[in-house]
Design an enzyme around this catalytic site. Sequence first.
Site, PDB file in Angstrom:
ATOM      1  N   GLU A  38       0.538   6.031  -6.180  1.00  0.00           N
ATOM      2  CA  GLU A  38       0.162   7.520  -6.060  1.00  0.00           C
ATOM      3  C   GLU A  38       1.566   8.177  -6.452  1.00  0.00           C
ATOM      4  O   GLU A  38       2.476   7.798  -5.967  1.00  0.00           O
ATOM      5  CB  GLU A  38      -0.243   7.739  -4.644  1.00  0.00           C
ATOM      6  CG  GLU A  38      -1.530   7.127  -4.026  1.00  0.00           C
ATOM      7  CD  GLU A  38      -1.527   6.751  -2.709  1.00  0.00           C
ATOM      8  OE1 GLU A  38      -0.746   7.235  -1.799  1.00  0.00           O
ATOM      9  OE2 GLU A  38      -2.470   6.225  -2.388  1.00  0.00           O
ATOM     10  N   GLU A  69      -5.630   3.418  -1.679  1.00  0.00           N
ATOM     11  CA  GLU A  69      -4.793   2.216  -1.687  1.00  0.00           C
ATOM     12  C   GLU A  69      -5.577   1.003  -1.809  1.00  0.00           C
ATOM     13  O   GLU A  69      -5.306  -0.026  -2.598  1.00  0.00           O
ATOM     14  CB  GLU A  69      -3.907   2.245  -0.312  1.00  0.00           C
ATOM     15  CG  GLU A  69      -2.924   3.100  -0.268  1.00  0.00           C
ATOM     16  CD  GLU A  69      -3.170   4.539   0.135  1.00  0.00           C
ATOM     17  OE1 GLU A  69      -4.386   4.784   0.439  1.00  0.00           O
ATOM     18  OE2 GLU A  69      -2.358   5.335   0.264  1.00  0.00           O
ATOM     19  N   PHE A  92       3.959   4.404   1.760  1.00  0.00           N
ATOM     20  CA  PHE A  92       4.557   4.162   2.955  1.00  0.00           C
ATOM     21  C   PHE A  92       4.120   2.725   3.582  1.00  0.00           C
ATOM     22  O   PHE A  92       2.996   2.661   3.269  1.00  0.00           O
ATOM     23  CB  PHE A  92       4.277   5.432   4.037  1.00  0.00           C
ATOM     24  CG  PHE A  92       5.249   6.530   3.767  1.00  0.00           C
ATOM     25  CD1 PHE A  92       6.456   6.797   4.568  1.00  0.00           C
ATOM     26  CD2 PHE A  92       4.999   7.507   3.000  1.00  0.00           C
ATOM     27  CE1 PHE A  92       7.182   7.912   4.158  1.00  0.00           C
ATOM     28  CE2 PHE A  92       5.565   8.707   2.635  1.00  0.00           C
ATOM     29  CZ  PHE A  92       6.921   8.681   3.222  1.00  0.00           C
ATOM     30  N   ASP A  94       3.240   2.006   6.392  1.00  0.00           N
ATOM     31  CA  ASP A  94       2.128   2.258   7.288  1.00  0.00           C
ATOM     32  C   ASP A  94       0.718   2.193   6.334  1.00  0.00           C
ATOM     33  O   ASP A  94      -0.237   1.911   7.097  1.00  0.00           O
ATOM     34  CB  ASP A  94       2.129   3.630   7.696  1.00  0.00           C
ATOM     35  CG  ASP A  94       3.733   3.816   8.325  1.00  0.00           C
ATOM     36  OD1 ASP A  94       3.844   3.572   9.558  1.00  0.00           O
ATOM     37  OD2 ASP A  94       4.368   3.977   7.532  1.00  0.00           O
ATOM     38  N   ILE A  96      -0.083  -0.094   4.217  1.00  0.00           N
ATOM     39  CA  ILE A  96      -0.762  -1.171   3.667  1.00  0.00           C
ATOM     40  C   ILE A  96      -1.748  -1.609   4.368  1.00  0.00           C
ATOM     41  O   ILE A  96      -2.653  -2.420   4.129  1.00  0.00           O
ATOM     42  CB  ILE A  96       0.522  -2.348   3.920  1.00  0.00           C
ATOM     43  CG1 ILE A  96       0.719  -2.516   5.356  1.00  0.00           C
ATOM     44  CG2 ILE A  96       1.873  -2.085   3.063  1.00  0.00           C
ATOM     45  CD1 ILE A  96       1.515  -3.688   5.926  1.00  0.00           C
ATOM     46  N   HIS A 138       4.238   6.993   9.571  1.00  0.00           N
ATOM     47  CA  HIS A 138       5.148   7.026   8.222  1.00  0.00           C
ATOM     48  C   HIS A 138       6.456   6.056   8.639  1.00  0.00           C
ATOM     49  O   HIS A 138       7.366   6.431   8.070  1.00  0.00           O
ATOM     50  CB  HIS A 138       5.385   8.238   7.875  1.00  0.00           C
ATOM     51  CG  HIS A 138       4.239   9.029   7.076  1.00  0.00           C
ATOM     52  ND1 HIS A 138       2.822   9.288   7.632  1.00  0.00           N
ATOM     53  CD2 HIS A 138       3.921   9.269   5.817  1.00  0.00           C
ATOM     54  CE1 HIS A 138       2.365   9.864   6.428  1.00  0.00           C
ATOM     55  NE2 HIS A 138       2.970   9.933   5.626  1.00  0.00           N
TER      56      HIS A 138
END
Lengths: 334, 330
Positions: A38, A69, A92, A94, A96, A138
Amino acid sequence: MPEMSVTTDQREITFAQAIREALAEEMRRDPTVCILGEDVAEAGTPFKVLAGLLEEFGKDRVLDTPISEAGFTGLAVGAAMTGMRPIVDIMFGDFITLTMDQMVNQAAKVHYMSGGHWKAPMVMRTTLGATRRSAAQHSQSLHAWFCHVPGLKVILPSTPYDAKGLLKTAIRDDNPVVFFEDKMMYKLKGHVPAADYTLPLGVADVKREGEDITLVATSSMVQVALGAAAMLEEIGISAEVVDPRTLWPLDENTLIQSARKTSRAIVLDEGYERYGVTAEIASLIAAGAFYDLDAPVKRMGAMHVPIPFSPPLEDMTVPTEQTVFEAARKMCGR
Amino acid sequence: MTSLAPTPQVIEKAELWLRMYRQMLAIRFFENQVNELYTRALMPGLAHLYIGEEAVAVGVCETLERTDYITSTHRGHGHCLAKGASPDLMFAELLGKKAGYCKGKGGSMHIADPATGNLGANAIVCGSAGIATGAAFSAKRLANGRVSVCFIGEGALGQGVLYEVMNLAELFKLPVIYVCENNLYSEYTHFSETTAGDILARATAFGLHAASVDGQNVRAVYEHAQILVERARRGAGPGFLLCNTYRYHGHHVGDINREYYRSRREEQTWKTERDPIANFAKWLIEQKVATVKELDELSARVETEMKKAVEFAMATPYPSPDEVAEDVYA
């Protein structure tokens, strides 16, 4: 570390520049390397880490994706299996969580499940680290999740030099590799030689030598450990700082030998302390250095709370130079 | 009015039709053997039979080159065979033997075969949608002319990642075709209870070229797939093919008592009136592509071949213990 021509090359660049150089060099070297994520193209990510890559490599190799994602990570797995070396950018750490099926059930397992026939040479770059006032979604450091999964490799660089050398190795690796960057570290400057080099995975680095206590530290915690070591020196305690650099493969021997030498160890990692990286490394040291230890191995990680927004609260959740200094001083009986 | 001789179009394609018939028989007899192995407790794990859906895998895969890619599902034996996998190595894999396609480490739900472009069956529903789309991404970047087919069941329509990758596939104009096999049941639940709105509209919303076809008619599947594959190969973008079909057996072999979710009468109707193999045989005979005797002989040959493949798999050894930690990393 390889020999460096110290007299001729004292170049210093930032962590972000080191990442960008690694990507650019590997993209020049191998036309199958491409970047997906992104805002990676014109924007060069919100952290500007990728600035300039679109101009050199074009939009066929630096691809802006939708905010999907799972979708673009899954696409990368398939592309990796069929001849590309994709690098996915997860803005970020987070996020994942949104890629877990693709990484854990697909990328990590395809080599084994296919009896070694397929492989997925891809890199996921993402971030970790709190204290940026970004609140609970985040700010997490979730690298332990991937360390738990056979088939993945996990890298946590702490200096520009390590970041560049390890990222280049990751891109050339034939396995899915997850590369965590501390977002507070992008502006950190350090020596990075201009000449081409790579660093092997599974080799720890002693960032500071010492005699009285070992501070095993990863990523963001390396700077914290070095700061604490400087404070300890002032009261006559000599601390050794060891950075595993890669959590899998893990250089168990260097960690254990350091603890055997100093007889004391604290393990520092910004992930949650409970069931985390610190637990794994502390247990390895406890078993491997058992007869040489003068104290139980101590662990210091993030508090078991969602990262709060309010600055005074957030600062309490992760180890600091002061808290590490206090813990080390106490362990050394001072 | 009955035709006295096959039309020129039929003659031209006779070899293709017969190969497709043979492939459907291979899947049917393969799965019958799996059913037997499983019920005799000779096969470990789970077995999801493809019986009833043969026309989909065969109709689609006959439009592909050997180097084209497919991804498959937990109900994947048909796709593997249709793409050209060898039954003996498949049975070996199903029994966890070293000679199997994945050295026994994958099993029924993970058969993969690089030689036939099979990127692997997947035990996560919709788990391979990203992989198939990524293979199409490679094909486009490397300009190797390949296409990628993603077989999914209608259960995969419930997974969000499908919509993420269809969006990506259209944005990047990737040569991928999502083949959705609607066999009416997501495990033990009728699809109408889990699927709102119109299925094709879900693909056309992203701009994919989408079509619906009778999945029990292998010629219809072939013709529709050919259009989508040809489009994808020339760079016109992704496609979506909805194949309406039926699963004769349960969700897996152990799913015996099914009356709480579907009637025996419904099953019987599909088996007797809409069987893809019987109806195709009837057509081949009507069109004078083959005689009853020829088809019977072919059937006997294929059945014998499957029995021999099972014998091979039964006799071949398990992996040795030291292989357990091999192939974790490349």
